[in-house]
Scaffold this motif. Sequence first.
Motif, mmCIF file in Angstrom:
data_model
loop_
_atom_site.group_PDB
_atom_site.id
_atom_site.type_symbol
_atom_site.label_atom_id
_atom_site.label_comp_id
_atom_site.label_asym_id
_atom_site.label_seq_id
_atom_site.Cartn_x
_atom_site.Cartn_y
_atom_site.Cartn_z
ATOM 1 N N UNK A 200 0.823 -1.207 0.000
ATOM 2 C CA UNK A 200 0.000 0.000 0.000
ATOM 3 C C UNK A 200 0.859 1.260 0.000
ATOM 4 N N UNK A 201 1.921 1.244 0.788
ATOM 5 C CA UNK A 201 2.807 2.410 0.829
ATOM 6 C C UNK A 201 3.540 2.596 -0.488
ATOM 7 N N UNK A 202 3.931 1.485 -1.111
ATOM 8 C CA UNK A 202 4.587 1.565 -2.427
ATOM 9 C C UNK A 202 3.654 2.214 -3.431
ATOM 10 N N UNK B 12 -15.098 8.349 -5.210
ATOM 11 C CA UNK B 12 -14.284 8.786 -4.079
ATOM 12 C C UNK B 12 -12.842 9.060 -4.500
ATOM 13 N N UNK B 13 -12.400 8.371 -5.540
ATOM 14 C CA UNK B 13 -11.030 8.565 -6.032
ATOM 15 C C UNK B 13 -10.908 9.812 -6.880
ATOM 16 N N UNK C 10 -3.767 4.027 3.008
ATOM 17 C CA UNK C 10 -4.881 4.146 2.063
ATOM 18 C C UNK C 10 -5.488 5.544 2.132
ATOM 19 N N UNK C 11 -6.087 5.935 1.019
ATOM 20 C CA UNK C 11 -6.613 7.291 0.895
ATOM 21 C C UNK C 11 -8.105 7.380 1.188
ATOM 22 N N UNK D 147 -0.240 6.832 -6.896
ATOM 23 C CA UNK D 147 -1.496 6.128 -7.151
ATOM 24 C C UNK D 147 -2.425 6.304 -5.947
ATOM 25 N N UNK D 148 -3.671 6.631 -6.198
ATOM 26 C CA UNK D 148 -4.667 6.738 -5.130
ATOM 27 C C UNK D 148 -5.054 5.330 -4.702
#
Length: 269
Positions: free
Chosen positions: A134-136, A195-196, A170-171, A142-143
């Motif tokens: 997720x951090x990568x 949402x993105x 995560x966003x 990337x969202x």
Amino acid sequence: MAAQALMQKASPAALGKLKCITVDVTGTLIAYKGLLGDYYCMAAKAVGLPCPDYDRMHQGFKIAYKDMATKHPCFGQASRMPNIDWWRVCVRNSFIEAGYNYDDETFGKVFKRIYSMFGSAAPYIIYPDAQPFLRWARKQGIIVGVVSNAEYRYRDVILPCLGLNQGSEWDFGVFSGIVGVEKPDPRIFEIALKKAGGIAPEQALHIGDSLRKDYVPARGLGMHALLLDRFQTNEAMRASEAGVPVFPDLTYAQKYIMSLQEKTEALVV
């Protein structure tokens, strides 16, 4: 096979232009420690009751959960049933289906322990590849969104307690118990795309562990999709044979995404 037909629409080159990745939770990012029925048995023992039969308890839960999910979808959100009441009925019926019908006072003690336990990080384990992936993805610009058939406590308590925080891992999140729509309904992915930031489906990728709930509806909407198979299931094996991209964990999924990004960059150059 429906998945095979959907795969024929995939464009590996386009996958390198990702703007958003959505990820399933249970089976993809985290897992239960043992079976849910085990925790119900432990709760009964903790209040001084004889330990229920583990197998019967687990089967009883499966029956009760399916019944509640059918009558009151999305953890009661669809019928305006409070989350705690939904679980109270589900847990009570789980014990009844297993052959244990406690009086109200005794059940109240058992339920309090179960509801509190599953509102914490105690019954869950995070996969070691979850946080790095997720951090990568977020570092690539990337969202990242979480899309799960789960209730609000996953967003507010469980994921943060496991080190999966909004803003660092995560966003945004789309949880069925909050939005009132659950997979495999493609509307839950439509909500995620909004949402993105209104991203087009072809600019998004969904990763999950269920062919029916994750891969097929995401592909049907026009998103790209990958299937995780952490336990070497027959379903995933058949899907792979049909052309579905299947990976054992998120590390392999990341390498696959990176390779397609590199191919895209080479084409642009």
